[in-house]
Write an enzyme that holds these catalytic residues in place. Structure first.
Site, PDB file in Angstrom:
ATOM      1  N   HIS A 235      23.067  33.152  32.065  1.00 20.33           N
ATOM      2  CA  HIS A 235      22.790  34.557  31.590  1.00 20.33           C
ATOM      3  C   HIS A 235      23.121  35.458  32.258  1.00 20.33           C
ATOM      4  CE1 HIS A 235      20.648  33.306  27.758  1.00 20.33           C
ATOM      5  NE2 HIS A 235      20.269  32.671  28.494  1.00 20.33           N
ATOM      6  N   ARG A 297      20.795  52.435  37.416  1.00 20.45           N
ATOM      7  CA  ARG A 297      21.097  52.040  38.341  1.00 20.45           C
ATOM      8  C   ARG A 297      22.852  51.857  38.461  1.00 20.45           C
ATOM      9  NH1 ARG A 297      22.470  46.721  37.880  1.00 20.45           N
ATOM     10  NH2 ARG A 297      20.723  45.437  37.316  1.00 20.45           N
TER      11      ARG A 297
END
Length: 660
Positions: A235, A297
């Site tokens: 992942h 971000r």
């Protein structure tokens, strides 16, 4: 515009931000842990402040220490980079209370998107398509199990406050859910201080496509196109590219609109990424997409967006944080060519991508240009420690077409050389060159499905490799002798009063053991019937001639190993000394040692129990991830030689195993 900013991060992103600040004439302040006192970002910044011990929670995650450093330095703003405190609403609030600009979105936006569960609920109300799942606040394990059973397996357990693949597990059966949940919650608690999770239906062959958005305080919101981040292992993204292969103009516009709507819904300001999971239908070219999360971000993979747009996203962040408007409208955003980024990690793919630590004895990168970029937080001679993420660098390329960018990346990877730690460069080359990647048929399961092709078992090396190694070894011996005080005994030209000297050198690679007979011949050598010679071109570069073959190679001796870069491959050859191990016992001790430094967080088997080879025995935490250590052989677990919470060194004995 600001005149001085503090960078609340480390590694390559801190160095990346410093580069833009230098171009804009902005002074930079670094913060560092005790372990990072000599780190590259500290060396590059105009000034630096120590904020605590090596552990992130005692340094880079200590809000009060970072705010204090900003005040002491006179910094007007703090850029959080990514990871650490970049999406922490408490930190953003602390900056505001201290009168320091946070280079990021408003606190309310971070709060709205900071919880994956809350973000899903928000998108659900906004009619954005969602993957079936459970995003509720009730975290009772029994309820979570019930919801997973309702959704249907396989399911994905995901840390609500997570990112970077931390606190994430795929569960294929109901019986495996409880153990996976406990592991996921432990990792989430350690990484983010929050063990809440959400559960989603796990799509079998999904694509991970994200949209870069930007918004200013004047209400302007635009997208800077998409990135495909589908090539992942555990992942975690490994390869990213922009634009996404096979993406139609209509799909790009639809996803861009949805991403901007999501940003507007939370009053977003600054750089952000809206991530979608797309279920591809390769035959029809259609791709249904579902909202996954929003990262409030800058992303690790932002360079590919910069390469296709020609924009500096860090500069945009600083200008927006200073109150300026976005410099472009949606219609003015360029889309030029194709860019690919790979993440170069200190890890060993053949050992399940186990992180690697050590000193970078050799680190040589390709020449940077308009086509090739390297973002790195390390240099030759730096130490790779167990305290932080093992990423060494990001290698980014650009070219006019995707096919040309792939070839450009393969060439750049062949020129990237690392000695001293394990690395994934050969793995990345095989992945980029894989037929399915070349065709653009990439999904998040590609690496696991093609594991044998991407990480093939070691085969026998050609004889030429050992011939070159032998000549390199003789060159190292000659160089070492030349550094000794003048003496007849240190002359390494092989001269003998009764004829030329012959040498038999022994080498090994895996199970392959090879002996090379070399005969000194004047100022050169003979290997078999062929003349051979070596010319040193630089500290690492050798020009070798064997018969009518001319071979240029980089060679480096490290301990008992010789590292050879030959014909776009790296070979690690053991130099054997028959006398070096004389008298050592070959008797093996039953047990298990730590594969790397780390903290013991769980013991999984009761002492005295029978175990089979491959059984999970304990769980370690190292380099921001959990590592399950398994039994090397069958037997009885006699005892644990470590305790939960104990910090162990690499090679420490962990378990005693006896034969049954």
């Amino acid at each position: 515009m600001f005149t001085k900013i503090l960078i609340a991060n480390r590694g390559e992103i801190a160095c990346r931000i410093i580069g833009t600040c230098r171009r804009l004439g902005i002074r930079t302040v670094a913060v560092y842990s005790e372990a990072d006192a000599q780190a590259r970002h500290v060396r590059l910044a105009d000034e630096a402040y120590c904020v605590g011990p090596a552990a992130s929670r005692e340094s880079y995650l200590r809000i009060e220490s970072i705010i204090d450093a900003a005040k002491r330095s006179g910094a007007q703003a703090i850029h959080p980079g990514y990871g650490f405190l970049s999406e922490n609403e408490t930190f953003a609030q602390a900056c505001a209370e201290a009168g320091i600009v946070f280079v990021g979105p408003p606190v309310e936006s971070i709060r709205a998107m900071g919880s994956k569960s809350a973000a899903k609920s928000l998108m659900e109300r906004a009619k954005v398509p969602l993957v079936p799942g459970y995003h509720g606040d009730d975290q009772d394990p029994a309820l979570l199990q019930k919801e997973a059973d309702r959704i249907g397996y396989p399911v994905l357990i995901k840390a609500s406050a997570g990112g970077g693949g931390k606190g994430m597990r795929v569960v294929n059966a109901s019986a495996d859910f409880a153990a996976a949940l406990a592991s996921c919650q432990r990792e989430a608690r350690a990484s983010f201080g929050d063990d809440r999770v959400l559960i989603e239906k796990y799509l079998q062959q999904p694509r991970h496509i994200e949209i870069q958005v930007f918004a200013d305080a004047q209400g302007n919101t635009i997208s800077l196109h998409e990135r495909d981040c589908s090539a992942q292992r555990r992942h975690q993204k490994v390869v990213e590219e922009a634009p996404a292969p096979g993406m139609s103009t209509q799909q790009r516009e639809a996803m861009g609109r949805a991403a901007c709507d999501a940003a507007r819904a939370v009053g977003y300001v600054g750089a952000g990424t809206v991530e979608f999971i797309a279920e591809s239908h390769h035959d029809s070219g259609r791709s249904d997409f579902y909202f996954m999360e929003m990262n409030t971000r800058l992303q690790v993979e932002h360079p590919v967006t910069e390469m296709i747009t020609g924009l500096d996203l860090v500069e945009w962040q600083l200008r927006v944080a200073a109150g300026e408007s976005l410099p472009l409208t949606q219609e003015q955003v360029p889309l030029n060519g194709h860019s690919i980024e790979v993440r170069v990690y200190a890890e060993e793919p053949e050992k399940g991508f186990l992180p690697s630590i050590g000193k970078l004895a050799y680190f040589s990168a390709p020449q940077t240009s308009a086509h090739v970029r390297l973002d790195s937080g390390v240099e030759q001679g730096d130490e790779i420690t167990p305290h932080y993420d093992p990423m060494l660098a990001k290698l980014i390329v650009w070219d006019r077409t995707r096919e040309a960018a792939i070839e450009r990346m393969l060439g750049a990877l062949a020129q990237l050389r690392v000695v001293g730690v394990g690395h994934n460069i050969a793995f990345l080359s095989k992945l980029i060159g894989h037929p399915l990647f070349r065709e653009g048929r990439v999904d998040t399961g590609l690496i696991e499905r093609e594991r044998e092709a991407l990480i093939p078992p070691p085969g026998e090396l050609p004889a030429e490799v050992f011939e070159v190694v032998a000549l390199a070894q003789l060159t190292f011996e000659r160089d070492a002798a030349s550094n000794e005080p003048p003496s007849p005994w240190t002359i390494a030209d092989g001269w003998r009063i009764n004829g030329a000297q012959s040498r038999r050198l022994s080498f090994a690679s895996g199970e392959q053991n090879v002996q090379i007979d070399v005969r000194y011949a004047g100022k050169g050598y003979r290997i078999g019937s062929e003349p051979a010679s070596v010319v040193r071109l630089s500290a690492q570069r050798l020009r070798i001639a064997i018969g009518d073959r001319r071979i240029d190679t980089d060679a480096l001796r490290l301990g008992d190993q010789l590292h050879l870069f030959l014909r776009e491959r790296q070979y690690v050859i053991d130099v054997l000394d028959p006398l070096a191990h004389a008298g050592e016992s070959d008797e093996a001790q039953g047990g298990l040692t730590a594969p790397m430094p780390g903290k013991i967080i769980a013991l999984l088997v009761e002492p005295g129990a029978s175990i089979a080879k491959g059984d999970a025995l304990l769980v370690m935490e190292a380099m921001k991830m959990e590592l399950t250590v398994s039994a090397p052989s069958a037997g009885k677990l006699a005892s644990y030689l470590c305790a939960v919470g104990e910090q162990v060194k690499e090679g420490s004995a962990l378990v005693e195993i006896t034969a049954e």
